[in-house]
Design a protein around this motif. Structure first.
Motif, PDB file in Angstrom:
ATOM      1  N   GLN A  26     -32.719  57.281 -80.368  1.00 51.36           N
ATOM      2  CA  GLN A  26     -32.034  55.990 -80.481  1.00 51.36           C
ATOM      3  C   GLN A  26     -31.327  55.881 -81.824  1.00 51.36           C
ATOM      4  OE1 GLN A  26     -35.831  53.430 -81.592  1.00 51.36           O
ATOM      5  NE2 GLN A  26     -34.079  52.104 -81.338  1.00 51.36           N
ATOM      6  N   THR A  27     -30.497  54.921 -81.967  1.00 52.76           N
ATOM      7  CA  THR A  27     -29.762  54.752 -83.222  1.00 52.76           C
ATOM      8  C   THR A  27     -30.743  54.534 -84.384  1.00 52.76           C
ATOM      9  OG1 THR A  27     -28.048  53.503 -84.328  1.00 52.76           O
ATOM     10  CG2 THR A  27     -29.414  52.250 -82.819  1.00 52.76           C
ATOM     11  N   GLY A  28     -30.441  55.167 -85.482  1.00 49.90           N
ATOM     12  CA  GLY A  28     -31.276  55.025 -86.681  1.00 49.90           C
ATOM     13  C   GLY A  28     -32.583  55.786 -86.634  1.00 49.90           C
ATOM     14  N   ALA A  29     -32.751  56.659 -85.644  1.00 49.26           N
ATOM     15  CA  ALA A  29     -34.037  57.365 -85.510  1.00 49.26           C
ATOM     16  C   ALA A  29     -34.119  58.595 -86.407  1.00 49.26           C
ATOM     17  CB  ALA A  29     -34.257  57.769 -84.059  1.00 49.26           C
ATOM     18  N   GLY A  30     -33.006  58.989 -87.036  1.00 49.35           N
ATOM     19  CA  GLY A  30     -33.056  60.112 -87.980  1.00 49.35           C
ATOM     20  C   GLY A  30     -32.370  61.378 -87.498  1.00 49.35           C
ATOM     21  N   LYS A  31     -31.414  61.257 -86.577  1.00 52.65           N
ATOM     22  CA  LYS A  31     -30.731  62.458 -86.048  1.00 52.65           C
ATOM     23  C   LYS A  31     -29.861  63.100 -87.129  1.00 52.65           C
ATOM     24  CE  LYS A  31     -28.839  59.964 -82.828  1.00 52.65           C
ATOM     25  NZ  LYS A  31     -29.490  58.694 -83.121  1.00 52.65           N
ATOM     26  N   THR A  32     -29.020  62.276 -87.783  1.00 54.48           N
ATOM     27  CA  THR A  32     -28.128  62.837 -88.810  1.00 54.48           C
ATOM     28  C   THR A  32     -28.955  63.362 -89.975  1.00 54.48           C
ATOM     29  OG1 THR A  32     -26.555  61.177 -88.121  1.00 54.48           O
ATOM     30  CG2 THR A  32     -26.056  62.348 -90.133  1.00 54.48           C
ATOM     31  N   PHE A  33     -30.017  62.652 -90.310  1.00 56.80           N
ATOM     32  CA  PHE A  33     -30.895  63.099 -91.393  1.00 56.80           C
ATOM     33  C   PHE A  33     -31.478  64.471 -91.053  1.00 56.80           C
ATOM     34  CE2 PHE A  33     -34.939  63.364 -93.585  1.00 56.80           C
ATOM     35  CZ  PHE A  33     -34.628  62.925 -94.863  1.00 56.80           C
ATOM     36  N   THR A  34     -31.879  64.626 -89.797  1.00 55.36           N
ATOM     37  CA  THR A  34     -32.496  65.888 -89.378  1.00 55.36           C
ATOM     38  C   THR A  34     -31.479  67.021 -89.356  1.00 55.36           C
ATOM     39  OG1 THR A  34     -34.127  64.729 -88.073  1.00 55.36           O
ATOM     40  CG2 THR A  34     -33.718  67.005 -87.466  1.00 55.36           C
ATOM     41  N   MET A  79     -29.172  48.182 -87.414  1.00 58.72           N
ATOM     42  CA  MET A  79     -30.256  49.153 -87.379  1.00 58.72           C
ATOM     43  C   MET A  79     -29.992  50.387 -88.224  1.00 58.72           C
ATOM     44  SD  MET A  79     -31.437  48.946 -83.472  1.00 58.72           S
ATOM     45  CE  MET A  79     -32.930  49.833 -83.686  1.00 58.72           C
ATOM     46  N   ASN A  80     -28.772  50.577 -88.675  1.00 55.45           N
ATOM     47  CA  ASN A  80     -28.473  51.747 -89.498  1.00 55.45           C
ATOM     48  C   ASN A  80     -27.201  51.479 -90.293  1.00 55.45           C
ATOM     49  OD1 ASN A  80     -28.230  54.238 -90.629  1.00 55.45           O
ATOM     50  ND2 ASN A  80     -28.014  55.375 -88.708  1.00 55.45           N
ATOM     51  N   ALA A  81     -27.343  51.603 -91.626  1.00 53.81           N
ATOM     52  CA  ALA A  81     -26.192  51.297 -92.487  1.00 53.81           C
ATOM     53  C   ALA A  81     -25.075  52.308 -92.275  1.00 53.81           C
ATOM     54  CB  ALA A  81     -26.639  51.302 -93.937  1.00 53.81           C
ATOM     55  N   THR A  82     -25.433  53.536 -91.900  1.00 57.15           N
ATOM     56  CA  THR A  82     -24.393  54.555 -91.683  1.00 57.15           C
ATOM     57  C   THR A  82     -24.588  55.143 -90.290  1.00 57.15           C
ATOM     58  OG1 THR A  82     -25.872  56.110 -92.747  1.00 57.15           O
ATOM     59  CG2 THR A  82     -24.070  55.245 -94.093  1.00 57.15           C
ATOM     60  N   SER A  83     -24.296  54.336 -89.303  1.00 55.01           N
ATOM     61  CA  SER A  83     -24.542  54.762 -87.930  1.00 55.01           C
ATOM     62  C   SER A  83     -23.368  55.618 -87.419  1.00 55.01           C
ATOM     63  CB  SER A  83     -24.713  53.525 -87.049  1.00 55.01           C
ATOM     64  OG  SER A  83     -24.816  53.915 -85.712  1.00 55.01           O
ATOM     65  N   SER A  84     -23.693  56.814 -86.873  1.00 51.07           N
ATOM     66  CA  SER A  84     -22.628  57.663 -86.315  1.00 51.07           C
ATOM     67  C   SER A  84     -22.190  57.033 -85.004  1.00 51.07           C
ATOM     68  CB  SER A  84     -23.162  59.064 -86.032  1.00 51.07           C
ATOM     69  OG  SER A  84     -23.942  59.496 -87.098  1.00 51.07           O
ATOM     70  N   ARG A  85     -20.885  56.814 -84.887  1.00 53.48           N
ATOM     71  CA  ARG A  85     -20.373  56.181 -83.675  1.00 53.48           C
ATOM     72  C   ARG A  85     -19.801  57.205 -82.713  1.00 53.48           C
ATOM     73  NH1 ARG A  85     -23.192  52.510 -83.556  1.00 53.48           N
ATOM     74  NH2 ARG A  85     -21.888  51.232 -82.212  1.00 53.48           N
ATOM     75  N   ALA A 120     -24.680  60.706 -81.158  1.00 54.18           N
ATOM     76  CA  ALA A 120     -24.775  59.296 -81.553  1.00 54.18           C
ATOM     77  C   ALA A 120     -26.024  58.742 -80.869  1.00 54.18           C
ATOM     78  CB  ALA A 120     -23.537  58.557 -81.081  1.00 54.18           C
ATOM     79  N   GLY A 121     -26.570  57.649 -81.429  1.00 51.99           N
ATOM     80  CA  GLY A 121     -27.834  57.159 -80.881  1.00 51.99           C
ATOM     81  C   GLY A 121     -27.650  56.119 -79.808  1.00 51.99           C
ATOM     82  N   SER A 122     -28.592  56.117 -78.847  1.00 49.11           N
ATOM     83  CA  SER A 122     -28.548  55.072 -77.830  1.00 49.11           C
ATOM     84  C   SER A 122     -28.876  53.751 -78.523  1.00 49.11           C
ATOM     85  CB  SER A 122     -29.587  55.363 -76.759  1.00 49.11           C
ATOM     86  OG  SER A 122     -30.842  55.507 -77.359  1.00 49.11           O
TER      87      SER A 122
HETATM   88  N1  LIG Z   1     -37.538  61.812 -91.842  1.00 48.53           N
HETATM   89  C1  LIG Z   1     -36.935  60.920 -92.613  1.00 48.53           C
HETATM   90  N2  LIG Z   1     -37.369  60.686 -93.864  1.00 48.53           N
HETATM   91  C2  LIG Z   1     -36.768  59.767 -94.648  1.00 48.53           C
HETATM   92  N3  LIG Z   1     -35.708  59.012 -94.268  1.00 48.53           N
HETATM   93  C3  LIG Z   1     -35.227  59.190 -93.034  1.00 48.53           C
HETATM   94  C4  LIG Z   1     -35.801  60.147 -92.144  1.00 48.53           C
HETATM   95  N4  LIG Z   1     -35.110  60.102 -90.992  1.00 48.53           N
HETATM   96  C5  LIG Z   1     -34.151  59.174 -91.164  1.00 48.53           C
HETATM   97  N5  LIG Z   1     -34.217  58.629 -92.380  1.00 48.53           N
HETATM   98  C6  LIG Z   1     -33.349  57.567 -92.897  1.00 48.53           C
HETATM   99  O1  LIG Z   1     -33.160  56.617 -91.850  1.00 48.53           O
HETATM  100  C7  LIG Z   1     -31.824  56.152 -91.826  1.00 48.53           C
HETATM  101  C8  LIG Z   1     -31.201  56.405 -90.452  1.00 48.53           C
HETATM  102  O2  LIG Z   1     -31.149  57.794 -90.233  1.00 48.53           O
HETATM  103  P1  LIG Z   1     -29.918  58.531 -89.519  1.00 48.53           P
HETATM  104  O3  LIG Z   1     -28.632  58.013 -90.000  1.00 48.53           O
HETATM  105  O4  LIG Z   1     -30.191  59.968 -89.614  1.00 48.53           O
HETATM  106  O5  LIG Z   1     -30.134  58.020 -88.054  1.00 48.53           O
HETATM  107  P2  LIG Z   1     -29.339  58.432 -86.741  1.00 48.53           P
HETATM  108  O6  LIG Z   1     -30.347  58.701 -85.704  1.00 48.53           O
HETATM  109  O7  LIG Z   1     -28.384  59.508 -87.052  1.00 48.53           O
HETATM  110  O8  LIG Z   1     -28.598  57.095 -86.420  1.00 48.53           O
HETATM  111  P3  LIG Z   1     -27.244  56.852 -85.595  1.00 48.53           P
HETATM  112  O9  LIG Z   1     -27.463  57.308 -84.220  1.00 48.53           O
HETATM  113  O10 LIG Z   1     -27.038  55.397 -85.694  1.00 48.53           O
HETATM  114  O11 LIG Z   1     -26.208  57.642 -86.315  1.00 48.53           O
HETATM  115  C9  LIG Z   1     -31.087  56.891 -92.910  1.00 48.53           C
HETATM  116  O12 LIG Z   1     -31.040  56.071 -94.043  1.00 48.53           O
HETATM  117  C10 LIG Z   1     -31.946  58.067 -93.213  1.00 48.53           C
HETATM  118  O13 LIG Z   1     -31.840  58.488 -94.552  1.00 48.53           O
END
Ligand SMILES: Nc1ncnc2c1ncn2[C@@H]1O[C@H](COP(=O)(O)OP(=O)(O)OP(=O)(O)O)[C@@H](O)[C@H]1O
Length: 852
Positions: free
Chosen positions: A126-134, A249-255, A284-286
């Motif tokens: 889902q959105t903000g779950a940490g995909k881009t971070f991972t 739910m995410n300040a930098t959400s990938s659209r 992108a997140g659901s």
């Molecule tokens: N494992 C982690 N440890 C610390 N911070 C994390 C972790 N995973 C995600 N975050 C933080 O949570 C926030 C959202 O993460 P991220 O942008 O990766 O989400 P996303 O799934 O890519 O969202 P979207 O689908 O909206 O793009 C970011 O600020 C990121 O730094």
């Protein structure tokens, strides 16, 4: 025709290619999509809205290798807990490095790619779950762009994959590989080229499929990359074009869904050619509009994102369907995203999916959906084909290997030469070469002048043939810069000096020429020291000397002089000298060519050789590291052996202890059983006696009541009023009726007295009997009490005995536990302290787990 390639892999099979002439075989590897779950820490907005963590990893014992379980604990106790089994679960304590390794990405990049398998790594959730971070995006900043990229702690899968990819290209292909990078996004159901400055113009981009089923985008730009930093820079450039926006739910959400493709073509050291495609996807997140607060363009994006993900879900569920009857065609063509991922999900690729989860109960529903997809995706079976061709036979490969080794040694020799040329020694060497040239020239001049003088026996007069030879003599040493470094005494020096004293006219011009050359050479040496690259030009200047020596004028002069000498009757000497001269010239030419070639090569190959030296040094360092590791492993092996021995000793102790315990307590087993039976019988007897006592007690009570009752009768009979009532009726009865008249007063009195007396006597007798029975009962009940007390005592004794046995049993099991802990400690190293309780052991293992 290419030879078949066989590779060892548990899931690998070899398939004959249909093309008749080419008998190459494809290596096919069937494997399920590997799915891992990643739980991020609670986000700020989740803490602020009072969420608590409800997603956790079910602990595993250290060394566990199988699937792992993720548990959902709903806050609301009426909802049931849920468990999801995945290939690995990475909780919030896991570092980026652990995620990269445990997800299987590291293995895919270091091994699978180089076996010619296409690989795909995608993050889902889902959105903000940490995909881009991972997944990570651009590489971290590095001060010096020329230096090799050093992985940083926060780097996600993409930078780590790029780093490992190029490292392996160096190690496995000796640099013989080409990598092409393309990067696109799917935004609102449109493909955009992120490497093109006109990324928004998607009209030229078309999804196409090759006959082999490989999906590609026609018109997509791709760039050659040679280092991880190259990829990093491209991604940085591309990320600037990616659509990102802020939501609740995410300040930098990938659209958009971003797909980075690295195509690798290379030749391994055993001459196997391979091709592979590495696809890295950040989806992108659901999202739920209510939660993200999206409206307008953001809402439209959200709808498009959800549509793509919905179709992806349908594709996953169709591919994962295990029951043939229910199998349906996966709707790849229903969205651009699924069409682009077609060969990653349904075909020729080894695929890793990272299911990213929020731990918050606020997002529990979405997390459950993500995990449902994830568990379904685990059932998808892909069959990846290794794109490898071995172009030469094994023998040829071996030959090439040998040649390679030879070349390597030659390179080393060359490096030595370069070292000498580029360091202080070089100057010395070059100067020595110059002095050698001079020597040869001197020798030649000496031979000509000295020998002709010796032949004629005269001092050669000016203008005589000998003086003409003088004109061609080399410059004397004094015209050269001093060469104090020259170690050997120059055998010709004396003669050369002699000849120089005789030198006249034309000799001076050559001298000046050599002097010029020498200076130029010195300059060249200085330039070499300064790293001036155009050495070769300078060397050309130096060897102008040679052109002078071989110039037609000189030749002509030579011939003219020969003629003069011949006319002077010195033909034989002249011929000998001429031959010697020719030989010396040839030697000079050779020397010149060698030095020129060396300096040229040095100038050209210097960077390549320096790189090679660096590579060789790296290899050496690696071998030293491997050697260190091997030593460490040896030591660990020795320790493991020692551990094994002490474990065996402990096991032996345990066995002995068990044996002893058996001897000590084992025989009591039957007795114990008997006693237990006796105990229960006795307990029953006791219960029975208790019952009898209760009955007797109640009997006694009744008897007492009876006694009371008779006492009451006696009192009633004694009562005068009742006697007066009873009297007449009794007399009437006695006399046969009321009409018989009034009874005689005396008779009545007598009867009354008699009855009273009889009644009283009877009652007294009855009372006496009652007292007797009561006494008897009391006596007996005392006996029964005594019996009861005896039985109770016996039972208590038995209980004590039984308790003691239980205590011994406990003791036994505690000792066993102690030994077991000891054994565990010996076998697993200092994980648990011997004094630890099982609880502590549990906590300790949990702690260890979280560290791992
Ligand atoms: N494992 C982690 N440890 C610390 N911070 C994390 C972790 N995973 C995600 N975050 C933080 O949570 C926030 C959202 O993460 P991220 O942008 O990766 O989400 P996303 O799934 O890519 O969202 P979207 O689908 O909206 O793009 C970011 O600020 C990121 O730094």
């Amino acid at each position: 025709m290419t030879a078949p390639v066989l590779r060892s892999d548990s899931n690998v099979s070899v398939k004959q290619q249909p093309d008749g002439e080419d008998q190459s075989k494809a290596v096919v590897s069937a494997a399920n999509v590997r799915v891992v779950g990643r739980i991020r820490p609670l986000a700020k907005y989740e803490i602020e809205n009072g969420s608590t963590p409800c997603v956790l990893k079910v602990p595993t014992i250290p060394g566990h290798t199988g699937p792992e379980t993720l548990q959902i604990n709903p806050k609301n106790k009426s909802e049931t807990q849920k468990w999801f089994e995945l290939d690995a679960v990475l909780d919030e304590s896991c570092s980026q490095k652990e995620v990269y390794e445990k997800s299987g990405a590291h293995q895919a990049i270091s091994e699978d790619i180089f076996q010619g398998f296409n690989c795909t790594i995608l993050a889902y959730g889902q959105t903000g779950a940490g995909k881009t971070f991972t997944m990570g995006t651009a590489l971290g900043a590095q001060e010096d762009d020329d230096e090799e990229y050093t992985i940083q702690e926060s780097d996600g899968v993409i930078p780590r994959a790029c780093h490992d990819l190029f490292q392996n290209i160096r190690d496995k292909c000796d640099g013989n590989a080409q990598v092409e990078c393309s990067y696109m996004e799917v935004y609102n159901e449109e493909i955009r080229d992120l490497l093109s400055p006109n990324s928004t113009d998607s009209s030229q981009l078309r999804i196409r499929e090759t006959l082999d089923g490989e999906v590609y985008v026609r018109g997509l730009e791709s760039r050659l990359v040679t280092t991880p930093l190259d990829v990093g820079k491209l991604m940085e450039e591309a990320n600037g074009r990616r659509v990102v926006a802020s939501t609740k739910m995410n300040a930098t959400s990938s659209r958009s869904h971003a797909i980075c493709v690295l195509k690798i073509k290379g030749v391994l050291e055993d001459a196997t050619k391979f091709e592979a495609k590495l696809t890295l996807v950040d989806l992108a997140g659901s999202e739920k509009m209510k939660k993200t607060g999206a409206s307008g363009a953001r809402a439209a994006e959200g709808i498009s994102i959800n549509k793509g993900l919905f179709v992806l879900g349908q594709v996953v569920s169709a591919l994962a369907e295990q029951r043939p009857k229910f199998k349906r065609k996966p709707p790849f063509r229903d969205s651009k995203l699924t069409r682009l991922l077609q060969d990653s999900l349904g075909g020729n690729s080894r695929t890793i999916m990272v299911a990213c989860c929020s731990p918050a109960d606020f997002n529990m529903e979405e997390t459950i959906n993500t995990l449902r997809y994830a568990t379904q995706a685990r059932n998808i079976k892909n069959s990846a084909t290794a794109n490898v061709v071995q172009t030469i036979s094994q023998e040829e490969a071996m030959k090439l290997k040998r040649e390679n080794a030879l070349l390597k040694s030659q390179v080393e020799e060359l490096q030595e030469t370069i070292k000498r040329l580029t360091q202080d020694v070089t100057e010395e060497e070059l100067e020595r070469s110059v002095s050698m040239i001079h020597h040869e020239q001197s020798l030649r001049s000496l031979n000509v002048t000295g020998l002709s003088a010796a032949m004629t026996g005269h001092e050669t007069p000016e203008g005589s043939p000998s003086s003409v030879y003088q004109a061609y003599s080399p410059p004397s040493r004094h015209t050269l810069p001093p060469t104090p470094e020259l170690e050997h005494p120059d055998p010709y020096e004396e003669d050369a000096n002699k000849s120089s004293t005789q030198k006249k006219g034309g000799g001076l011009s050559l001298d000046a020429h050599f002097s010029k050359s020498s200076n130029t050479l010195h300059k060249a040496i200085e330039n070499l020291h300064r790293g001036d690259e155009d050495i070769s030009l300078q060397v050309d200047d130096v060897f102008d000397t040679h052109s002078y020596m071989t110039s037609p004028n000189r030749r002509r002069g030579g011939r003219r002089d020969s003629a003069s000498v011949a006319s002077a009757g010195t033909t034989r000497t002249y011929q000998e000298l001429e031959e010697e001269n020719v030989e010396l010239e040839a030697r000079l030419r050779l020397a010149e060519r060698d030095i020129r070639a060396t300096v040229h090569d040095t100038a050209i190959e210097m960077p390549a050789l320096k790189m090679r030296v660096q590579q060789l040094e790296d290899t050496l360092n690696e071998s030293m590291m491997i050697e260190d590791e091997a030593n460490q492993l040896r030591q660990e092996l020795a320790e493991a052996k020692a551990d094994k021995e002490s474990a065996q000793r402990a096991a032996q102790q345990l066995a002995e202890f068990m044996e002893q315990q058996k001897k000590e307590f084992g025989f009591r087993g039957d007795e114990l059983e008997k006693k237990r039976m006796q105990y229960f019988r006795q307990h029953l007897d006791e219960k029975w006696v208790q019952f009898v006592v209760t009955i007797l007690s109640s009997f006694k009570e009744q008897m007492r009541l009876l006694g009371d009752y008779f006492d009451m009768v006696v009192r009633v009979v004694d009562s005068p009023e009742i006697l007066s009532m009873l009297g007449p009726s009794n007399s009437r009865k006695k006399n046969g009726g009321w009409w018989r008249g009034k009874p005689n007063e005396d008779d009545v009195q007598k009867e009354k007295e008699l009855r009273n007396r009889l009644l009283q006597e009877h009652i007294k007798f009855f009372n006496a009997r009652l007292v007797e029975v009561e006494d008897e009962i009391n006596g007996r009940s005392e006996n029964v009490d005594a019996i009861y007390e005896g039985l109770s005592r016996e039972r208590e004794e038995m209980e004590l005995e039984l308790d003691e046995t239980e205590f011994v049993k406990d003791l036994f099991s505690k000792k066993g536990e102690h030994l077991l802990i000891h054994l565990t400690k010996l076998m697993t190293g200092p994980l648990f302290s011997v004094s630890m309780s099982p609880q502590e052991m549990h906590h300790s293992s949990m702690r260890n787990l979280s560290v791992i």
